[in-house]
Design an enzyme around this catalytic site. Structure first.
Site, PDB file in Angstrom:
ATOM      1  N   PRO A  33      98.853  35.397 -46.419  1.00 29.53           N
ATOM      2  CA  PRO A  33      99.805  35.680 -45.345  1.00 29.53           C
ATOM      3  C   PRO A  33     101.117  36.136 -45.975  1.00 29.53           C
ATOM      4  CG  PRO A  33      99.482  33.300 -45.588  1.00 29.53           C
ATOM      5  CD  PRO A  33      98.506  33.974 -46.490  1.00 29.53           C
ATOM      6  N   ASP A  74      99.483  35.783 -58.902  1.00 26.17           N
ATOM      7  CA  ASP A  74      99.373  36.755 -59.994  1.00 26.17           C
ATOM      8  C   ASP A  74      97.983  37.364 -60.158  1.00 26.17           C
ATOM      9  OD1 ASP A  74     101.961  36.009 -60.304  1.00 26.17           O
ATOM     10  OD2 ASP A  74     101.708  35.033 -62.251  1.00 26.17           O
ATOM     11  N   LYS A 121      98.440  25.716 -47.097  1.00 25.86           N
ATOM     12  CA  LYS A 121      98.805  26.523 -48.259  1.00 25.86           C
ATOM     13  C   LYS A 121     100.108  25.963 -48.805  1.00 25.86           C
ATOM     14  CE  LYS A 121      99.639  31.371 -49.529  1.00 25.86           C
ATOM     15  NZ  LYS A 121     101.100  31.464 -49.603  1.00 25.86           N
ATOM     16  N   CYS A 157     106.811  27.882 -48.368  1.00 26.43           N
ATOM     17  CA  CYS A 157     107.935  28.816 -48.311  1.00 26.43           C
ATOM     18  C   CYS A 157     109.110  28.298 -49.147  1.00 26.43           C
ATOM     19  CB  CYS A 157     108.357  29.015 -46.856  1.00 26.43           C
ATOM     20  SG  CYS A 157     109.738  30.154 -46.718  1.00 26.43           S
TER      21      CYS A 157
HETATM   22  C1  LIG Z   1     106.828  39.655 -48.768  1.00 27.74           C
HETATM   23  C2  LIG Z   1     106.142  38.328 -48.876  1.00 27.74           C
HETATM   24  C3  LIG Z   1     106.025  37.528 -47.756  1.00 27.74           C
HETATM   25  C4  LIG Z   1     105.375  36.305 -47.846  1.00 27.74           C
HETATM   26  N1  LIG Z   1     105.215  35.553 -46.711  1.00 27.74           N
HETATM   27  C5  LIG Z   1     104.483  34.409 -46.762  1.00 27.74           C
HETATM   28  C6  LIG Z   1     104.196  33.652 -45.596  1.00 27.74           C
HETATM   29  O1  LIG Z   1     104.600  34.002 -44.485  1.00 27.74           O
HETATM   30  N2  LIG Z   1     103.463  32.516 -45.722  1.00 27.74           N
HETATM   31  C7  LIG Z   1     103.009  32.066 -46.939  1.00 27.74           C
HETATM   32  O2  LIG Z   1     102.332  31.046 -47.001  1.00 27.74           O
HETATM   33  N3  LIG Z   1     103.255  32.761 -48.054  1.00 27.74           N
HETATM   34  C8  LIG Z   1     103.963  33.918 -47.993  1.00 27.74           C
HETATM   35  N4  LIG Z   1     104.183  34.639 -49.133  1.00 27.74           N
HETATM   36  C9  LIG Z   1     103.612  34.147 -50.389  1.00 27.74           C
HETATM   37  C10 LIG Z   1     102.229  34.738 -50.614  1.00 27.74           C
HETATM   38  O3  LIG Z   1     101.344  34.363 -49.591  1.00 27.74           O
HETATM   39  C11 LIG Z   1     101.660  34.283 -51.977  1.00 27.74           C
HETATM   40  O4  LIG Z   1     101.518  32.874 -51.957  1.00 27.74           O
HETATM   41  C12 LIG Z   1     102.546  34.649 -53.141  1.00 27.74           C
HETATM   42  O5  LIG Z   1     103.009  35.974 -53.027  1.00 27.74           O
HETATM   43  C13 LIG Z   1     101.809  34.467 -54.480  1.00 27.74           C
HETATM   44  O6  LIG Z   1     100.653  35.246 -54.528  1.00 27.74           O
HETATM   45  P1  LIG Z   1     100.616  36.675 -55.306  1.00 27.74           P
HETATM   46  O7  LIG Z   1     101.018  36.397 -56.734  1.00 27.74           O
HETATM   47  O8  LIG Z   1      99.210  37.132 -55.158  1.00 27.74           O
HETATM   48  O9  LIG Z   1     101.626  37.537 -54.636  1.00 27.74           O
HETATM   49  C14 LIG Z   1     104.855  35.850 -49.084  1.00 27.74           C
HETATM   50  C15 LIG Z   1     104.996  36.666 -50.204  1.00 27.74           C
HETATM   51  C16 LIG Z   1     105.621  37.874 -50.123  1.00 27.74           C
HETATM   52  C17 LIG Z   1     105.710  38.726 -51.366  1.00 27.74           C
END
Ligand SMILES: Cc1cc2nc3c(=O)[nH]c(=O)nc-3n(C[C@H](O)[C@H](O)[C@H](O)COP(=O)(O)O)c2cc1C
Length: 375
Positions: free
Chosen positions: A19, A209, A146, A104
């Site tokens: 998300p 990552d 999460k 968050c």
């Molecule tokens: C623009 C943006 C918005 C995000 N919004 C949410 C959110 O609404 N809820 C949530 O649980 N995580 C949110 N995240 C975190 C991501 O779900 C994820 O946990 C985090 O980016 C780490 O994963 P990644 O390394 O694959 O990006 C957000 C991340 C980004 C970059």
């Protein structure tokens, strides 16, 4: 790799689109889903916003006509609101999966004890989870949570959160291997994911990552996670879901070093951009859709030669024709981070006295109606 079992819901490819507030709307989920198989989670909405039928919240709660599995992330700090919102999602929106946001890191959210700050209050966390699970149970809808590792390295919460989620009847727990203090900086700690897998019996979804399908395979191998959650890696790259589907296919490339990423030419990227903008316009109307699309332009063009000026003018979608369609994919970009990274926070903003006890069952945290920052 086995399918991902979330209660009664089976996700054949154990891959979840993370998300992301302001990103994973109906248009983007459809774009990603067209590329691969997996679970595509709606951007976060607030429990209170839904319960009070706030118009901004309701606008975010739309699904594409082809979206057969409806998955939504709720934010909340009050068991009563979270329970009621879960019931509304199941009864009125026919959702198949509800995820709860306890990760968050945004100060505006943690200042009030929400998001990544909340799991410190183990008692309150348990109450919220139990309330959501009870509300979803009559509809046979799985609830997941999460979260992050904790507030900072001295205040870790993820192992307790895993146990509490399991006891509350959650179908899985997703762990982003960073603390709130780290925000998006540094590297995700996959060892923490492995420790959580050891610690609980419910499925653990590993997050943090994953930039390429090969990273996802490596994460599963190193941690024993039941599936992966992919966020920033797919920004401007919905094709990543095609690579992930191939990597996790039962007879596919899993484990074979040779799995090759999809390398769209600039012409193919431009076609995807156009489609993305069109889907946004379809779901939100042309004006808002085009405005929303602007944030994606630099992600799509990352590494391509298309100059700054053009990128800027691409806010006007019609300039797509000016791109050289034959320019090959900039392979130097493969495996590199995209999206927000930022720097660690010196101090996590939490309510005064927050650390004094770890229960919080008698706390009444103010629920925010319009919180949209999410991650
Ligand atoms: C623009 C943006 C918005 C995000 N919004 C949410 C959110 O609404 N809820 C949530 O649980 N995580 C949110 N995240 C975190 C991501 O779900 C994820 O946990 C985090 O980016 C780490 O994963 P990644 O390394 O694959 O990006 C957000 C991340 C980004 C970059």
């Amino acid at each position: 790799m086995s399918p991902l079992a979330l209660g009664s819901l089976t996700v054949p490819t154990p891959v979840v689109l993370a998300p992301m507030a302001g990103i994973t709307n109906a248009a983007y989920r459809r774009l990603c889903a067209e590329q691969g198989a997996g679970l595509y989670v709606c951007e976060m909405i607030t429990s209170r916003g839904l319960v009070e039928r706030d118009s901004t919240t309701l606008k975010m709660l739309v699904f594409d006509e082809l979206e057969t599995t409806r998955s939504v992330q709720l934010y909340g700090t009050d068991p009563a609101y979270v329970g009621k919102a879960t019931e509304i999602l199941c009864a009125e929106y026919g959702v198949h999966h509800v995820d709860l946001n306890f990760g968050c890191p945004v100060p505006k959210v943690t200042r009030k004890g929400g998001g990544g700050a909340l799991p410190w209050k183990r008692g309150l966390l348990a109450e919220i989870l139990r309330s959501a699970v009870a509300a979803a149970a009559p509809y046979d809808v799985p609830v997941t949570m999460k979260t992050r590792k904790g507030l900072d390295d001295d205040h870790l919460t993820y192992l307790d959160a895993g146990r509490i989620a399991q006891e509350a009847g959650c179908a899985a727990i997703a762990l982003h291997g960073r603390t709130v203090a780290q925000s998006y900086s540094g590297q995700a700690d996959w060892e923490a994911i492995a420790r959580l897998v050891e610690h609980v019996d419910i499925p653990v979804l590993g997050n943090g990552d994953i930039w390429e399908a090969a990273d996802a395979l490596r994460m599963v191998e190193q941690t024993g996670a039941a599936g992966v959650v992919v966020g920033r890696g797919c920004l401007g790259r919905p094709w990543l879901f095609r690579d992930l589907a191939a990597a996790f296919a039962p007879d596919g490339l899993a484990g074979r070093a040779g799995s090759r990423p999809t390398l769209p030419t600039l012409g193919e990227v431009a076609a995807m951009m156009r489609r993305h903008a069109e889907l946004l316009a379809e779901h939100m109307g042309e004006e808002r859709g085009c405005k929303e699309f602007r944030k994606h332009v630099s992600w799509y063009l990352k590494g391509f030669r298309a100059g700054g000026e053009l990128r800027h003018s691409l806010a006007l979608v019609d300039s797509l024709a000016a791109l050289d369609p034959d320019e090959p994919f900039p392979v130097a970009e493969l495996g590199t981070p995209r999206g927000r990274q930022g720097s660690p926070r010196e101090r996590v903003v939490i309510p005064e006295g927050w650390l004094a006890d770890t229960d919080g069952t008698r706390l009444h945290l103010t629920e925010d109606t319009t919180e949209t920052t999410g991650g």
